[in-house]
Each structure stands twice: as structure tokens, then as C-alpha cells.
Scaffold this motif. Structure first.
Motif, PDB file in Angstrom:
ATOM      1  N   PHE A 235       1.077  -1.174   0.083  1.00  0.00           N
ATOM      2  CA  PHE A 235       0.137   0.482  -0.278  1.00  0.00           C
ATOM      3  C   PHE A 235       1.166   1.225  -0.273  1.00  0.00           C
ATOM      4  N   VAL A 236       0.427   1.798  -0.546  1.00  0.00           N
ATOM      5  CA  VAL A 236       2.167   2.984  -1.111  1.00  0.00           C
ATOM      6  C   VAL A 236       1.174   4.573  -1.332  1.00  0.00           C
ATOM      7  N   THR A 237       1.197   5.416  -0.552  1.00  0.00           N
ATOM      8  CA  THR A 237       0.195   6.671  -0.042  1.00  0.00           C
ATOM      9  C   THR A 237       1.344   7.947   0.234  1.00  0.00           C
TER      10      THR A 237
ATOM     11  N   LEU B 186       2.961  -4.746   3.587  1.00  0.00           N
ATOM     12  CA  LEU B 186       4.422  -3.403   2.889  1.00  0.00           C
ATOM     13  C   LEU B 186       3.625  -2.325   2.658  1.00  0.00           C
ATOM     14  N   ALA B 187       3.296  -0.832   3.620  1.00  0.00           N
ATOM     15  CA  ALA B 187       3.142  -0.112   3.633  1.00  0.00           C
ATOM     16  C   ALA B 187       3.717   1.616   3.619  1.00  0.00           C
TER      17      ALA B 187
ATOM     18  N   ASP C 244      -3.615   6.734  -2.977  1.00  0.00           N
ATOM     19  CA  ASP C 244      -2.848   5.907  -2.210  1.00  0.00           C
ATOM     20  C   ASP C 244      -3.678   4.741  -3.662  1.00  0.00           C
ATOM     21  N   CYS C 245      -2.671   3.735  -3.357  1.00  0.00           N
ATOM     22  CA  CYS C 245      -2.675   2.698  -4.711  1.00  0.00           C
ATOM     23  C   CYS C 245      -1.599   2.001  -3.902  1.00  0.00           C
ATOM     24  N   VAL C 246      -2.381   0.368  -4.510  1.00  0.00           N
ATOM     25  CA  VAL C 246      -2.183  -0.845  -3.565  1.00  0.00           C
ATOM     26  C   VAL C 246      -1.644  -1.250  -4.771  1.00  0.00           C
TER      27      VAL C 246
END
Length: 66
Positions: free
Chosen positions: A14-16, A28-29, A60-62
């Protein structure tokens, strides 16, 4: 690091860019500094793991294993 579901798919990361939504944990974040870095990180992970990127309404992207 990868969470698998019954179908064999799973969330890799998960990327924010919003530190208020960056909680860490499993999977993983990652906290990106801006949208450009978010796109670069998610695309690189997707290529490396042959995965898809889902962009959420929040921006955000997953990264999801196919």
C-alpha cells in the motif's frame, strides 16, 4: 510480506502520500513524498512482482498480485 487470498491473489503493498493514512503493518506500507514518487514506486513493484496497481479514490495505490 505478501497476503494471499483463497484465489491466489494478494496485496503486496500500500503506497500513500498522506502520512495520516500511513499506518505501517502487513502488507508493506510505504509513504511517498509526492505523486511522482508514488507512481514510480508502485510501477516498479508491479513490474518486479508482475502485479497490478489499483489507484484508490484517495489517490493512494495498492499493488496486487495477479
Amino acid at each position: 510480506m505478501e497476503k494471499k487470498t483463497a484465489e491466489g491473489k494478494g496485496i503486496i503493498a500500500f503506497v500513500t502520500t498522506d502520512k495520516n493514512r500511513y499506518l505501517g503493518g502487513d502488507p508493506l506500507a510505504l509513504l511517498a513524498k509526492d505523486d511522482e514518487e508514488l507512481t514510480a514506486l508502485t510501477n516498479a513493484m508491479a513490474r518486479a512482482f508482475m502485479a497490478d496497481v489499483l489507484k484508490l479514490q484517495t489517490g493512494d495505490c495498492v499493488v496486487i498480485k495477479k
